[in-house]
Scaffold this motif. Structure first.
Motif, PDB file in Angstrom:
ATOM      1  N   ASP A 110       0.852  -1.194   0.000  1.00 20.29           N
ATOM      2  CA  ASP A 110       0.000   0.000   0.000  1.00 20.29           C
ATOM      3  C   ASP A 110       0.885   1.240   0.000  1.00 20.29           C
ATOM      4  O   ASP A 110       1.664   1.442   0.934  1.00 20.29           O
ATOM      5  CB  ASP A 110      -0.896  -0.019   1.255  1.00 20.29           C
ATOM      6  CG  ASP A 110      -1.770   1.225   1.375  1.00 20.29           C
ATOM      7  OD1 ASP A 110      -1.894   1.987   0.388  1.00 20.29           O
ATOM      8  OD2 ASP A 110      -2.321   1.442   2.475  1.00 20.29           O
ATOM      9  N   ASN A 111       0.767   2.037  -1.045  1.00 23.53           N
ATOM     10  CA  ASN A 111       1.510   3.296  -1.091  1.00 23.53           C
ATOM     11  C   ASN A 111       0.571   4.485  -1.264  1.00 23.53           C
ATOM     12  O   ASN A 111       0.897   5.458  -1.935  1.00 23.53           O
ATOM     13  CB  ASN A 111       2.548   3.274  -2.217  1.00 23.53           C
ATOM     14  CG  ASN A 111       3.545   4.417  -2.097  1.00 23.53           C
ATOM     15  OD1 ASN A 111       3.986   4.755  -0.998  1.00 23.53           O
ATOM     16  ND2 ASN A 111       3.901   5.034  -3.219  1.00 23.53           N
ATOM     17  N   SER A 112      -0.593   4.393  -0.645  1.00 23.12           N
ATOM     18  CA  SER A 112      -1.543   5.498  -0.721  1.00 23.12           C
ATOM     19  C   SER A 112      -0.905   6.754  -0.142  1.00 23.12           C
ATOM     20  O   SER A 112      -0.176   6.704   0.859  1.00 23.12           O
ATOM     21  CB  SER A 112      -2.819   5.150   0.044  1.00 23.12           C
ATOM     22  OG  SER A 112      -2.546   4.788   1.377  1.00 23.12           O
ATOM     23  N   ASP A 113      -1.157   7.876  -0.798  1.00 24.16           N
ATOM     24  CA  ASP A 113      -0.590   9.172  -0.405  1.00 24.16           C
ATOM     25  C   ASP A 113       0.938   9.166  -0.424  1.00 24.16           C
ATOM     26  O   ASP A 113       1.566   9.966   0.278  1.00 24.16           O
ATOM     27  CB  ASP A 113      -1.091   9.600   0.980  1.00 24.16           C
ATOM     28  CG  ASP A 113      -2.600   9.754   1.031  1.00 24.16           C
ATOM     29  OD1 ASP A 113      -3.164  10.278   0.051  1.00 24.16           O
ATOM     30  OD2 ASP A 113      -3.214   9.343   2.043  1.00 24.16           O
ATOM     31  N   ASN A 114       1.525   8.253  -1.213  1.00 20.34           N
ATOM     32  CA  ASN A 114       2.990   8.162  -1.300  1.00 20.34           C
ATOM     33  C   ASN A 114       3.644   8.031   0.075  1.00 20.34           C
ATOM     34  O   ASN A 114       4.745   8.547   0.314  1.00 20.34           O
ATOM     35  CB  ASN A 114       3.567   9.386  -2.026  1.00 20.34           C
ATOM     36  CG  ASN A 114       3.702   9.159  -3.515  1.00 20.34           C
ATOM     37  OD1 ASN A 114       3.911   8.033  -3.971  1.00 20.34           O
ATOM     38  ND2 ASN A 114       3.570  10.213  -4.283  1.00 20.34           N
ATOM     39  N   LYS A 115       3.002   7.290   0.962  1.00 22.64           N
ATOM     40  CA  LYS A 115       3.457   7.266   2.352  1.00 22.64           C
ATOM     41  C   LYS A 115       4.788   6.561   2.562  1.00 22.64           C
ATOM     42  O   LYS A 115       5.442   6.773   3.589  1.00 22.64           O
ATOM     43  CB  LYS A 115       2.393   6.631   3.243  1.00 22.64           C
ATOM     44  CG  LYS A 115       2.052   5.192   2.913  1.00 22.64           C
ATOM     45  CD  LYS A 115       0.894   4.716   3.794  1.00 22.64           C
ATOM     46  CE  LYS A 115       0.499   3.286   3.497  1.00 22.64           C
ATOM     47  NZ  LYS A 115      -0.636   2.867   4.362  1.00 22.64           N
ATOM     48  N   THR A 116       5.229   5.731   1.600  1.00 22.38           N
ATOM     49  CA  THR A 116       6.522   5.057   1.759  1.00 22.38           C
ATOM     50  C   THR A 116       7.669   5.842   1.140  1.00 22.38           C
ATOM     51  O   THR A 116       8.833   5.458   1.291  1.00 22.38           O
ATOM     52  CB  THR A 116       6.501   3.663   1.108  1.00 22.38           C
ATOM     53  OG1 THR A 116       6.408   3.798  -0.325  1.00 22.38           O
ATOM     54  CG2 THR A 116       5.330   2.834   1.622  1.00 22.38           C
ATOM     55  N   LEU A 117       7.386   6.932   0.453  1.00 25.27           N
ATOM     56  CA  LEU A 117       8.353   7.628  -0.385  1.00 25.27           C
ATOM     57  C   LEU A 117       9.471   8.299   0.419  1.00 25.27           C
ATOM     58  O   LEU A 117       9.233   8.865   1.481  1.00 25.27           O
ATOM     59  CB  LEU A 117       7.624   8.690  -1.216  1.00 25.27           C
ATOM     60  CG  LEU A 117       8.433   9.503  -2.223  1.00 25.27           C
ATOM     61  CD1 LEU A 117       9.043   8.611  -3.297  1.00 25.27           C
ATOM     62  CD2 LEU A 117       7.546  10.580  -2.859  1.00 25.27           C
ATOM     63  N   HIS A 118      10.684   8.249  -0.135  1.00 26.18           N
ATOM     64  CA  HIS A 118      11.831   9.025   0.352  1.00 26.18           C
ATOM     65  C   HIS A 118      12.237   9.988  -0.756  1.00 26.18           C
ATOM     66  O   HIS A 118      12.987   9.628  -1.669  1.00 26.18           O
ATOM     67  CB  HIS A 118      13.005   8.105   0.711  1.00 26.18           C
ATOM     68  CG  HIS A 118      12.762   7.234   1.901  1.00 26.18           C
ATOM     69  ND1 HIS A 118      13.110   7.610   3.177  1.00 26.18           N
ATOM     70  CD2 HIS A 118      12.197   6.006   2.002  1.00 26.18           C
ATOM     71  CE1 HIS A 118      12.781   6.651   4.023  1.00 26.18           C
ATOM     72  NE2 HIS A 118      12.237   5.657   3.333  1.00 26.18           N
ATOM     73  N   PHE A 119      11.742  11.211  -0.700  1.00 23.24           N
ATOM     74  CA  PHE A 119      12.012  12.195  -1.754  1.00 23.24           C
ATOM     75  C   PHE A 119      11.564  13.570  -1.263  1.00 23.24           C
ATOM     76  O   PHE A 119      10.442  13.719  -0.771  1.00 23.24           O
ATOM     77  CB  PHE A 119      11.272  11.821  -3.039  1.00 23.24           C
ATOM     78  CG  PHE A 119      11.479  12.766  -4.190  1.00 23.24           C
ATOM     79  CD1 PHE A 119      12.748  12.949  -4.748  1.00 23.24           C
ATOM     80  CD2 PHE A 119      10.417  13.469  -4.745  1.00 23.24           C
ATOM     81  CE1 PHE A 119      12.952  13.804  -5.817  1.00 23.24           C
ATOM     82  CE2 PHE A 119      10.610  14.323  -5.819  1.00 23.24           C
ATOM     83  CZ  PHE A 119      11.874  14.494  -6.351  1.00 23.24           C
ATOM     84  N   ASN A 120      12.447  14.556  -1.416  1.00 28.56           N
ATOM     85  CA  ASN A 120      12.159  15.910  -0.929  1.00 28.56           C
ATOM     86  C   ASN A 120      11.681  15.861   0.525  1.00 28.56           C
ATOM     87  O   ASN A 120      12.391  15.357   1.382  1.00 28.56           O
ATOM     88  CB  ASN A 120      11.168  16.612  -1.855  1.00 28.56           C
ATOM     89  CG  ASN A 120      11.818  17.001  -3.180  1.00 28.56           C
ATOM     90  OD1 ASN A 120      13.037  17.153  -3.281  1.00 28.56           O
ATOM     91  ND2 ASN A 120      11.011  17.159  -4.205  1.00 28.56           N
TER      92      ASN A 120
END
Length: 260
Positions: free
Chosen positions: A73-83
């Motif tokens: 599940d990556n809803s709302d880009n919650k796993t992202l490492h960026f900015n």
């Protein structure tokens, strides 16, 4: 004679007491010089890791002798490492100088973690290593991750994030054709880092290592954060939007030691 005998006994007792009191301090001093190898033996929760933002990627564990992060599940880009985004990091606190190696790290399918998913439809799916300043509230980090970077599939991405502003590049398409690699990060005495990679060395012998400097220099793009005496170094798995999700990030082992 009894008086001198008593003084001698007291001297021995005090000497022994002093040595016992000093032992914990000596052990603490030696902790920075202790080599650590974690092969993620068995199954269950990770052992002796510090975790940041655990809720963004809850399914992280040891499974059959591997770090395994199931990204479903990556809803709302919650796993992202960026900015400004900081996903989950499972890390060890280490002091400069150091050497950190992640063995056979990369992405796989839910069904088979050692078979990389396809790069169809330009996914951004990664697993790798991050160096983070000691304060997790400060958005300053560097990372090296293995996987798919949009149209550039089966690659290694490098990124510096300085005060929430990320600079990123990669080493080219199909440079890691199995979607897996060994990653080596050297923390130098001047508190900078140098990055290396190789195709997985599965022999179990470091003598078989053949490291390549990231993009020929070992330097990540952009301006690196200013690191203090200590940093968190550990494992991340993340996606950008939902293409390619679900997948898993895995790692066979990590090694932390002082450079020779």
């Amino acid at each position: 004679m009894k008086y001198y005998s008593l003084l001698f006994v007291l001297f021995i007792a005090l000497s022994c007491s002093k040595k016992e009191d000093e032992t914990p301090l000596q052990n603490e001093d030696n902790q920075d010089n202790t080599d650590i190898t974690d092969s993620f033996d068995g199954s269950g929760a990770l052992i002796d890791f510090v975790t940041n933002n655990a809720s963004s990627l809850p399914d992280v564990s040891r499974l059959s002798g591997r770090y395994r992060a199931a990204l479903t599940d990556n809803s709302d880009n919650k796993t992202l490492h960026f900015n400004q985004e900081q996903g989950r990091l499972d890390a060890k606190l280490v002091a400069f100088p150091f050497e950190f190696i992640a063995r056979n790290i990369g992405i796989g399918t839910i069904e088979n973690s050692q078979i990389a998913p396809t790069s169809e439809n330009n996914p951004y799916n990664f697993a790798g290593v991050q160096v983070h300043v000691e304060d997790f509230n400060s958005i300053n980090s560097s990372h090296v991750v293995v996987g798919h970077r949009g149209a550039t599939g089966f690659t290694i991405e490098g990124k510096n994030t300085l005060n929430g502003d990320s600079s990123v590049n990669d080493i080219g398409e199909n440079t890691v054709p199995e979607g897996r690699a060994d990653i080596r990060i050297v923390g130098n005495k001047n508190k900078t880092i140098t990055v290396y990679w190789q195709l997985p060395n599965l022999t179990g012998h470091s003598a078989s290592d053949n490291w390549t400097a990231y993009n020929g220099t070992g330097n990540l793009p952009g301006t690196a954060p200013t690191y203090g005496d200590n940093v968190y170094v550990g494992l991340i798995t993340y996606a950008f939007y939902t293409t390619g999700v679900p997948f898993v990030g895995t790692c066979d082992a990590i090694e932390i030691k002082k450079p020779n």
